[in-house]
Design a protein around this motif. Structure first.
Motif, PDB file in Angstrom:
ATOM      1  N   ALA A  27      51.808  67.415  58.838  1.00  0.00           N
ATOM      2  CA  ALA A  27      50.600  68.224  59.003  1.00  0.00           C
ATOM      3  C   ALA A  27      49.847  68.303  57.682  1.00  0.00           C
ATOM      4  N   GLU A  28      48.524  68.192  57.756  1.00  0.00           N
ATOM      5  CA  GLU A  28      47.681  68.253  56.566  1.00  0.00           C
ATOM      6  C   GLU A  28      46.508  69.189  56.799  1.00  0.00           C
ATOM      7  N   ASN A  29      45.894  69.649  55.710  1.00  0.00           N
ATOM      8  CA  ASN A  29      44.688  70.463  55.757  1.00  0.00           C
ATOM      9  C   ASN A  29      44.849  71.701  56.640  1.00  0.00           C
ATOM     10  N   TYR A  52      45.549  72.380  61.956  1.00  0.00           N
ATOM     11  CA  TYR A  52      45.971  71.373  60.985  1.00  0.00           C
ATOM     12  C   TYR A  52      45.635  69.991  61.517  1.00  0.00           C
ATOM     13  N   ASP A  53      45.545  69.048  60.603  1.00  0.00           N
ATOM     14  CA  ASP A  53      45.280  67.661  60.969  1.00  0.00           C
ATOM     15  C   ASP A  53      46.593  66.887  60.942  1.00  0.00           C
ATOM     16  N   GLN A  54      46.765  66.017  61.927  1.00  0.00           N
ATOM     17  CA  GLN A  54      47.984  65.205  62.001  1.00  0.00           C
ATOM     18  C   GLN A  54      47.700  63.974  62.855  1.00  0.00           C
ATOM     19  N   GLY A  92      45.415  61.744  62.694  1.00  0.00           N
ATOM     20  CA  GLY A  92      44.014  61.521  63.024  1.00  0.00           C
ATOM     21  C   GLY A  92      43.416  62.518  63.997  1.00  0.00           C
ATOM     22  N   GLN A  93      44.175  63.543  64.361  1.00  0.00           N
ATOM     23  CA  GLN A  93      43.683  64.558  65.292  1.00  0.00           C
ATOM     24  C   GLN A  93      43.718  65.936  64.650  1.00  0.00           C
ATOM     25  N   THR A  94      42.803  66.792  65.067  1.00  0.00           N
ATOM     26  CA  THR A  94      42.805  68.192  64.648  1.00  0.00           C
ATOM     27  C   THR A  94      43.514  68.998  65.726  1.00  0.00           C
ATOM     28  N   ASN A  95      44.541  69.728  65.335  1.00  0.00           N
ATOM     29  CA  ASN A  95      45.364  70.500  66.273  1.00  0.00           C
ATOM     30  C   ASN A  95      45.133  71.998  66.082  1.00  0.00           C
ATOM     31  N   TRP A  96      44.887  72.697  67.160  1.00  0.00           N
ATOM     32  CA  TRP A  96      44.760  74.157  67.181  1.00  0.00           C
ATOM     33  C   TRP A  96      45.999  74.689  67.897  1.00  0.00           C
TER      34      TRP A  96
END
Length: 75
Positions: free
Chosen positions: A14-16, A59-61, A63-67
């Motif tokens: 997970a990033e950002n 978070y980004d993982q 190439g997708q943004t996850n909520w």
């Protein structure tokens, strides 16, 4: 307004990490950034009025943004 601290466990890769909630209309552009600390937990603070507030961790993982709901909360 009160300052509320949070600490959220993130999945590997997970990033950002950031958090958005009722206090900012769940707006991704104004989401509060979280800092990844020791042990892979994302930590940060938000200023909110007293009471309960709905929020999601973002978070980004891959190439997708996850909520996601905060996995540490039982509500």
């Amino acid at each position: 307004m009160a300052t509320r601290g949070m600490s959220v466990a993130l999945p590997a890769g997970a990033e950002n990490p950031r958090v958005a909630g009722e206090w900012n209309g769940f707006d991704l552009a104004t989401a509060t950034p979280l800092v990844v600390g020791s042990g892979g937990k994302a930590e940060g603070e938000v200023k909110v009025a007293p009471g309960l507030h709905g929020y999601k961790v973002i978070y980004d993982q891959g190439g997708q943004t996850n909520w996601v709901l905060d996995p540490g909360q039982g509500r």
